[in-house]
Design an enzyme around this catalytic site. Structure first.
Site, PDB file in Angstrom:
ATOM      1  CE  LYS A  37       1.688   1.380  -6.704  1.00 23.25           C
ATOM      2  NZ  LYS A  37       2.844   0.446  -6.704  1.00 23.25           N
ATOM      3  CB  SER A  52       2.036  -1.405  -3.619  1.00 22.99           C
ATOM      4  OG  SER A  52       3.012  -0.892  -4.513  1.00 22.99           O
ATOM      5  CB  SER A  83       4.957  -2.944  -5.724  1.00 21.39           C
ATOM      6  OG  SER A  83       5.101  -2.954  -4.333  1.00 21.39           O
TER       7      SER A  83
END
Length: 459
Positions: free
Chosen positions: A74, A149, A173
């Site tokens: 990420k 996220s 997330s």
């Protein structure tokens, strides 16, 4: 519905299966990386990448338990030589001069990094959408959100481009995108894995690192390798390979700490899971009260606003860009904090007490079952940065209604894709445990996966 599963070197194997094939020399790390890059290219319509995939993957330790298995990281974690953009369109991102702690850990396990994945600005939202860039799309239906996220990572794992991907969880997330895309998403106990540098400086450490997977086996194997229990005074998870014979007392929570309604399809998935656990011999009872301070939902938003303010003030911006050029949520939360900053000391005191309040729930139960989200996966646009801030915040808090408590309490929670909406998308159900007891969550997850296997896009 779109996916990249095909008859190549990756096939339909999970990460454990691929690592075993590499050790047997049935397939090489280079063949797996090549297949992953080809699949990622095929899934370009998902808009799940930041920058192009790496023509030359970052190779991990060939003695690690996942040697040769391709993965993605990420874009709020550093990979040497690549910029870290934090999901923002205005950050002045420069190539990192060294691997961050997450990349170092995953490379030490043998993973090969082939790309970086999208997140909304600073990971503050629950949908991976941007002011001007295309949103990250859900492979189950590209008109829908992939959650956030860790939305880009979830999209690529669900679509079959990689078997496992990095995510982190500061308010849901990992669990939210897992619920949206039909994956297994475990938020670990605080301190179970490496902490981001910023978290060590904050008054309440809420972010946990982890992964999104398609199988319980992968999640269990990852945590067997990644566990930092000995350094953090947590009970070790150990190696979990299947269910336990122990029957549990399961408490069911239907209403979020925020007190808002949960939609019918989400509750149906919850009730089906509760009935399944009862058939498996567990004792299942509804919890009528949750011992959490009534101010918790507002306190969490206040703390979230404080984080947005800090990030807005300290993050380098592109030339000519101001603090007002961050996206709607960042600006709105930071402005909110400026008006209410005097509340922060009392908010922090109450949030620090949440761990004890949370732990008291387990005086009479071994496990808590609840929804992950307040309603099913929304269409893209529902949590767009173009929505006015007040409406955006109301939508966000009613959607991500169940997940923040575990971040503040430092407790483990896992989303499993045990339901299906009328739109054909997965619906996640959440299993929560006392701090340090990921093992029970994994044992139950193995049992549920065996009793009620969930569909993947490979099916």
């Amino acid at each position: 519905m779109t996916h990249a599963f095909t008859d190549d070197a990756l096939g339909r194997d999970d990460a454990v299966g691929l690592a075993l094939r590499v050790r047997r020399r049935d397939v090489s790390a280079g063949e797996l990386a090549s297949a992953a890059l080809s699949r990622i290219e095929k899934m370009a319509e998902l808009d799940a990448l930041v920058g192009p995939p790496l023509a030359t993957p970052v190779v991990g330790d060939q003695a690690g338990p996942f040697a040769g298995v391709p993965t993605v990281i990420k874009d709020n974690s550093d990979v040497r030589g690549l910029p870290t953009g934090q999901g923002s369109e205005i950050i002045r991102a420069r190539p990192a001069d060294r691997h961050g702690p997450v990349a170092r850990e995953m490379l030490s396990m043998g993973f090969g990094v082939v790309a970086k994945t999208t997140l909304p600005e600073f990971g503050l939202s629950a949908s991976t959408e941007f002011p001007t860039r295309p949103p990250t799309r859900n492979p189950w239906n590209t008109e829908y959100s992939t959650g956030a996220s860790s939305g880009g990572s979830a999209a690529l794992v669900a679509a079959g481009a990689v078997p496992l991907a990095h995510g982190n969880d500061g308010g849901g997330s990992i669990r939210i995108p897992a619920a949206c895309t039909g994956l297994v998403g475990l938020k670990p106990s605080r301190g179970r894995f490496v902490l981001p540098a910023l978290e060590k400086l904050l008054p309440v450490a809420i972010v946990s690192e982890g992964v999104l997977t398609r199988s319980v086996r992968d999640t269990a194997a990852f945590w067997a390798a990644a566990d930092h229990a000995s350094a953090r005074r947590l009970r070790p998870i150990g190696t979990v390979t299947g269910p336990s014979a122990r029957r549990l007392r399961v408490g069911v929570i239907r209403q979020s700490p925020a007190g808002g309604p949960t939609d019918v399809e989400t509750l149906a998935a919850l009730d089906d899971t509760a009935a399944l656990l009862a058939r498996l011999g567990h004792t299942v009872d509804e919890m009528t009260t949750v011992p959490i301070d009534q101010r918790f939902p507002e306190d969490f938003v206040e703390y979230w606003s404080f984080l947005a303010y800090v990030l807005q003030k300290t993050t380098p911006r592109l030339e000519g860009r101001t603090e007002r050029d961050f996206d709607t949520l960042t600006v709105g939360l930071a402005d909110r904090f400026r008006r209410t900053r005097y509340r922060l000391p009392s908010v922090v005191r109450r949030l620090r007490r949440a761990s004890a309040d949370y732990a008291s729930m387990f005086a009479s139960v071994d496990l808590v079952l609840s929804p992950v989200l307040g309603h099913t996966t929304p269409r893209l646009g529902h949590l767009s940065p173009h929505v006015p801030f007040d409406e955006y915040l109301e939508r966000l808090t009613s959607y991500a209604a169940f997940t923040p408590l575990h971040n503040v309490a430092g407790a483990p929670a896992m989303s499993l894709p045990l339901g299906r909406s009328s739109a054909g998308l997965p619906v996640g159900v959440m299993f929560s445990g006392v701090q340090g007891d990921e093992r029970t969550l994994l044992e139950v997850a193995f049992e549920v996966e065996d009793a009620a296997p969930w569909r993947s896009l490979a099916d």
